[in-house]
Design an enzyme around this catalytic site. Structure first.
Site, PDB file in Angstrom:
ATOM      1  N   SER A 287       0.847  -1.199   0.000  1.00 16.72           N
ATOM      2  CA  SER A 287       0.000   0.000   0.000  1.00 16.72           C
ATOM      3  C   SER A 287       0.878   1.241   0.000  1.00 16.72           C
ATOM      4  O   SER A 287       2.065   1.189   0.331  1.00 16.72           O
ATOM      5  CB  SER A 287      -0.912   0.017   1.241  1.00 16.72           C
ATOM      6  OG  SER A 287      -0.134   0.035   2.435  1.00 16.72           O
TER       7      SER A 287
ATOM      8  N   TYR B  24       7.605   9.883  16.315  1.00 16.70           N
ATOM      9  CA  TYR B  24       7.929   9.571  14.921  1.00 16.70           C
ATOM     10  C   TYR B  24       9.218  10.251  14.491  1.00 16.70           C
ATOM     11  O   TYR B  24      10.102   9.621  13.899  1.00 16.70           O
ATOM     12  CB  TYR B  24       6.761   9.996  14.025  1.00 16.70           C
ATOM     13  CG  TYR B  24       7.002   9.833  12.541  1.00 16.70           C
ATOM     14  CD1 TYR B  24       7.025   8.571  11.957  1.00 16.70           C
ATOM     15  CD2 TYR B  24       7.175  10.950  11.717  1.00 16.70           C
ATOM     16  CE1 TYR B  24       7.225   8.418  10.588  1.00 16.70           C
ATOM     17  CE2 TYR B  24       7.370  10.806  10.353  1.00 16.70           C
ATOM     18  CZ  TYR B  24       7.397   9.544   9.798  1.00 16.70           C
ATOM     19  OH  TYR B  24       7.597   9.398   8.448  1.00 16.70           O
TER      20      TYR B  24
END
Length: 256
Positions: free
Chosen positions: A22, A160
Site C-alpha cells: 500500500s 515519529y
C-alpha cells in the site's frame, strides 16, 4: 506509474520490502517488478488483490507474506521465507512506518514503545536478518526510509521524528560496520509525497500551499519521484554511496 530508467543489474535481483502492499510501498513493489526483480513484501492487511493486479500489469507475481513488523520473530521468518523462495536477498527496503499524529504531553510509555517498534526497531531487526546472506554474497544494498520531518524539526509527532533521527544514525553505523563486506546501507528521506493517505488526512489546500512555498522546486512530489531514487540506491549505479541520507523533497532541506 512509468519506468523512467532501466537498471539492468536489478533484473533477477531478490528484493524484500516492508509495507510493500500500500501507499509508497506498493509503488516500490511495482517499480522493482518492472525492472525484472523478484519481489517479496510484508504487510499487515491482506494484499492478495494487489498481488493479482501486479501479475496482470507487470507479468510478474510478487510474493506476499502477511506479517506485523512489530513481531520480530514473524518479520525475520518472513525474510527467511523470501530468501528461500527468491534467493539470498540482494536488496532490503525498510519502508513500513506509522506517522500518526500525537501530542507530547499525552504520550504514554506504551504508545512510545509501539511507535519505536514500528518505526525503528523493525528496521534494525530486518537489517539483522538479511546481513548474514549479504555478507556471504559479498554484496547487498539496504535502503532505510527516514523522513525530512526530523530535519525540519516538525512538531505534532515527536515519537515519529525521534525514530526517523534514529534511522539515520543506525544507517551510518551499519554502513561503517558492514562496508568491508561489500554491503551498502543508505537512508532515503522523502518530503511530502501526495499519496492517497496524505490527501485524505492532511493535505488541505492551505497546508499544501504553505509546504510548496518552502520547496525550491514548485511541484508536488509523486510516488514516482521516490521509486526512481530507491531504484538508484538499490542498483550498482550507486555502488560507492553508503552511509548517506538522501533527501528527495523538492528542496525543502539542504545538506552538506
Amino acid at each position: 506509474m512509468s519506468k523512467t530508467a532501466t537498471f539492468h543489474d536489478l533484473a533477477g535481483a531478490s528484493v524484500f520490502i516492508t509495507g510493500g502492499g500500500s501507499g509508497i510501498g506498493a509503488s516500490l513493489t511495482e517499480g522493482f517488478l518492472r525492472q525484472g526483480a523478484k519481489v517479496a513484501f510484508v504487510g499487515r492487511s491482506d494484499a492478495s488483490g494487489f498481488v493479482d493486479q501486479m501479475e496482470r500489469d507487470t507479468g510478474q507475481r510478487p510474493l506476499f507474506i502477511q506479517c506485523d513488523i512489530t513481531d520480530t520473530a514473524a518479520l525475520q521468518a518472513a525474510i527467511a521465507q523470501s530468501a528461500q523462495a527468491n534467493g539470498t536477498i540482494d536488496v532490503l527496503v525498510n519502508n513500513a512506518a506509522n506517522d500518526q499524529r500525537h501530542e507530547t504531553l499525552e504520550v504514554t510509555e506504551e504508545f512510545w514503545d509501539w511507535m519505536q517498534a514500528i518505526n525503528l526497531k523493525a528496521y534494525f531487526f530486518a537489517c539483522q536478518a538479511v546481513l548474514p546472506g549479504m555478507k556471504a554474497a559479498g554484496t547487498g544494498s539496504i535502503i532505510n526510509f527516514s523522513s525530512i520531518s526530523y530535519m525540519m524539526g516538525n512538531a505534532g509527532y515527536p515519537a515519529y521524528v525521534s525514530a526517523n533521527a534514529g534511522i539515520t544514525g543506525m544507517t551510518r553505523g551499519l554502513a561503517r560496520e558492514f562496508g568491508p563486506d561489500g554491503i551498502r546501507v543508505n537512508a532515503l528521506a522523502p518530503g511530502w509525497v501526495l499519496t492517497d493517505k496524505q490527501l485524505e488526512k492532511w493535505a488541505t489546500p492551505e497546508a499544501l500551499s504553505a509546504h510548496l512555498e518552502r520547496q525550491c522546486l514548485k511541484d508536488h512530489l509523486k510516488p514516482q519521484d521516490i521509486i526512481d531514487a530507491v531504484l538508484f540506491l538499490a542498483s550498482g549505479t550507486s555502488r560507492m554511496m553508503t552511509g548517506q541520507t538522501m533527501a528527495v523533497d523538492g528542496g525543502v532541506v539542504v545538506s552538506g
